[in-house]
Design an enzyme around this catalytic site. Sequence first.
Site, PDB file in Angstrom:
ATOM      1  N   ASP A  26     -17.078  10.276   1.997  1.00  0.00           N
ATOM      2  CA  ASP A  26     -18.319  10.720   2.639  1.00  0.00           C
ATOM      3  C   ASP A  26     -18.162  10.784   4.157  1.00  0.00           C
ATOM      4  OD1 ASP A  26     -20.940  11.555   2.703  1.00  0.00           O
ATOM      5  OD2 ASP A  26     -21.777   9.527   2.669  1.00  0.00           O
ATOM      6  N   ASN A  28     -17.910  13.943   5.934  1.00  0.00           N
ATOM      7  CA  ASN A  28     -17.269  15.177   6.420  1.00  0.00           C
ATOM      8  C   ASN A  28     -18.207  15.991   7.308  1.00  0.00           C
ATOM      9  OD1 ASN A  28     -15.247  14.430   4.703  1.00  0.00           O
ATOM     10  ND2 ASN A  28     -15.545  16.085   3.237  1.00  0.00           N
ATOM     11  N   GLY A  29     -19.454  16.123   6.864  1.00  0.00           N
ATOM     12  CA  GLY A  29     -20.418  16.937   7.604  1.00  0.00           C
ATOM     13  C   GLY A  29     -20.674  16.360   8.988  1.00  0.00           C
ATOM     14  N   THR A  72     -23.458  15.659  -8.985  1.00  0.00           N
ATOM     15  CA  THR A  72     -24.433  16.528  -9.663  1.00  0.00           C
ATOM     16  C   THR A  72     -25.580  16.888  -8.712  1.00  0.00           C
ATOM     17  OG1 THR A  72     -25.350  14.481 -10.596  1.00  0.00           O
ATOM     18  CG2 THR A  72     -24.020  15.834 -12.062  1.00  0.00           C
ATOM     19  N   GLU A  73     -25.763  16.091  -7.660  1.00  0.00           N
ATOM     20  CA  GLU A  73     -26.832  16.370  -6.686  1.00  0.00           C
ATOM     21  C   GLU A  73     -26.352  17.270  -5.543  1.00  0.00           C
ATOM     22  OE1 GLU A  73     -26.281  13.127  -7.900  1.00  0.00           O
ATOM     23  OE2 GLU A  73     -27.912  13.515  -9.312  1.00  0.00           O
ATOM     24  N   ASN A  74     -25.030  17.418  -5.412  1.00  0.00           N
ATOM     25  CA  ASN A  74     -24.516  18.233  -4.296  1.00  0.00           C
ATOM     26  C   ASN A  74     -24.819  19.732  -4.470  1.00  0.00           C
ATOM     27  OD1 ASN A  74     -21.633  16.081  -3.730  1.00  0.00           O
ATOM     28  ND2 ASN A  74     -23.561  16.143  -2.601  1.00  0.00           N
ATOM     29  N   TRP A  75     -25.295  20.133  -5.667  1.00  0.00           N
ATOM     30  CA  TRP A  75     -25.715  21.528  -5.865  1.00  0.00           C
ATOM     31  C   TRP A  75     -26.932  21.868  -5.010  1.00  0.00           C
ATOM     32  CZ3 TRP A  75     -22.253  24.446  -8.172  1.00  0.00           C
ATOM     33  CH2 TRP A  75     -21.417  23.893  -9.156  1.00  0.00           C
ATOM     34  N   SER A 202     -24.944   6.485  -4.500  1.00  0.00           N
ATOM     35  CA  SER A 202     -25.110   7.927  -4.685  1.00  0.00           C
ATOM     36  C   SER A 202     -24.671   8.384  -6.083  1.00  0.00           C
ATOM     37  CB  SER A 202     -24.354   8.698  -3.589  1.00  0.00           C
ATOM     38  OG  SER A 202     -24.790   8.281  -2.316  1.00  0.00           O
TER      39      SER A 202
HETATM   40  C1  IPE Z   1     -21.756  11.254  -2.283  1.00  0.00           C
HETATM   41  O1  IPE Z   1     -22.007  11.687  -1.008  1.00  0.00           O
HETATM   42  C2  IPE Z   1     -21.068  12.332  -3.077  1.00  0.00           C
HETATM   43  C3  IPE Z   1     -19.680  12.594  -2.715  1.00  0.00           C
HETATM   44  C4  IPE Z   1     -18.988  11.955  -1.832  1.00  0.00           C
HETATM   45  C5  IPE Z   1     -19.058  13.665  -3.438  1.00  0.00           C
HETATM   46  P1  IPE Z   1     -23.393  12.365  -0.593  1.00  0.00           P
HETATM   47  O2  IPE Z   1     -23.269  12.714   0.841  1.00  0.00           O
HETATM   48  O3  IPE Z   1     -23.731  13.454  -1.524  1.00  0.00           O
HETATM   49  O4  IPE Z   1     -24.414  11.177  -0.812  1.00  0.00           O
HETATM   50  P2  IPE Z   1     -25.856  10.911  -0.172  1.00  0.00           P
HETATM   51  O5  IPE Z   1     -26.650  12.159  -0.333  1.00  0.00           O
HETATM   52  O6  IPE Z   1     -25.625  10.576   1.265  1.00  0.00           O
HETATM   53  O7  IPE Z   1     -26.393   9.742  -0.928  1.00  0.00           O
HETATM   54  C1  IPE Z   2     -18.749  14.228   1.721  1.00  0.00           C
HETATM   55  O1  IPE Z   2     -19.149  14.539   2.996  1.00  0.00           O
HETATM   56  C2  IPE Z   2     -18.326  15.428   0.927  1.00  0.00           C
HETATM   57  C3  IPE Z   2     -19.225  15.781  -0.171  1.00  0.00           C
HETATM   58  C4  IPE Z   2     -20.334  15.190  -0.501  1.00  0.00           C
HETATM   59  C5  IPE Z   2     -18.839  16.916  -0.966  1.00  0.00           C
HETATM   60  P1  IPE Z   2     -20.628  15.041   3.322  1.00  0.00           P
HETATM   61  O2  IPE Z   2     -20.639  16.508   3.257  1.00  0.00           O
HETATM   62  O3  IPE Z   2     -21.622  14.359   2.458  1.00  0.00           O
HETATM   63  O4  IPE Z   2     -20.774  14.557   4.818  1.00  0.00           O
HETATM   64  P2  IPE Z   2     -22.049  13.957   5.520  1.00  0.00           P
HETATM   65  O5  IPE Z   2     -22.503  12.794   4.696  1.00  0.00           O
HETATM   66  O6  IPE Z   2     -23.075  15.050   5.555  1.00  0.00           O
HETATM   67  O7  IPE Z   2     -21.588  13.555   6.862  1.00  0.00           O
HETATM   68 MG    MG Z   3     -22.689  12.663   2.685  1.00  0.00          MG
END
Ligand code: IPE
Ligand code: IPE
Ligand code: MG
Length: 246
Positions: A26, A28-29, A72-75, A202
């Site tokens: 987690d 990356n964004g 499943t919530e990343n969609w 998560s």
């Molecule tokens: C958890 O990270 C899912 C993955 C790392 C693939 P998220 O970024 O989706 O989790 P939340 O939304 O912060 O709980």
């Molecule tokens: C984790 O990084 C990757 C996935 C969930 C696919 P994020 O994309 O959730 O990064 P943040 O949490 O927004 O920084």
């Molecule tokens: Mg995240």
Amino acid sequence: MINNTNELKTKINMDKLPKHISIIMDGNGRWAEKRSLPRNFGHQEGMKRVIETVEAAYELGIEYLTLYAFSTENWKRPASEIEGLMKILIIYIRRELDKITKNNIVINILGDISELHEIPRREVEKAVERTKNNTGMVLNIALNYGGRDEIVHGIKEYLKEIEMGKVSVDDLNINSFSSYLYTKGQPDPDLVIRPSGEQRLSNFLLYQIAYSEFWFSDVLWPDFKANHLYEAIIEFQNRNRRFGGI
Ligand code: IPE
Ligand code: IPE
Ligand code: MG
């Protein structure tokens, strides 16, 4: 405190390695946003850390490594980000599959990949097929994975077997239920690592982590280095796991 990589590595007790390590990759964004870059740059950088982490775990002799790649919530994310993530998944497999195969690693998917688009799904299926007879480290990639989804899926599979007369209600217990999960036949994670500063699950491996040890860190996944993995393992080795005993 992060020491020199080799110095830290020598502090690991090789007789007490966690068998199964799971990582919620987690941050990356946020890594990209901090640099005023599009979020997908963070995912690209994160992929490099996947390559390094798989290598580090393999070199240590970890038996099972589980990486949470897409929930499943990343969609719920914008289509462009999802597309970017799937492209990165394809690039990762195309770039790494030969090395993974040569290193005797088994790629196993946790989650329902039938819902992926055709190209990433085919790529993933190819990786699973190519590595299925390997006998070394199992690399679980949690893809379209959700802990709740997995439990409900497992219950449905069990009920179907009851309908077919293969099992009876009384056959179900906490151990037999494990074989209806995506991690069938695998030991539960000993250690769960979550970078990025968030301290939550998560929807990750809800059934399997009942007695796992947790290691949280503020480091964002694109900054995660082998020595963070070593640090987590060393801390794990200093924990006292009681499993409800004394
Ligand atoms: C958890 O990270 C899912 C993955 C790392 C693939 P998220 O970024 O989706 O989790 P939340 O939304 O912060 O709980
Ligand atoms: C984790 O990084 C990757 C996935 C969930 C696919 P994020 O994309 O959730 O990064 P943040 O949490 O927004 O920084
Ligand atoms: Mg995240």
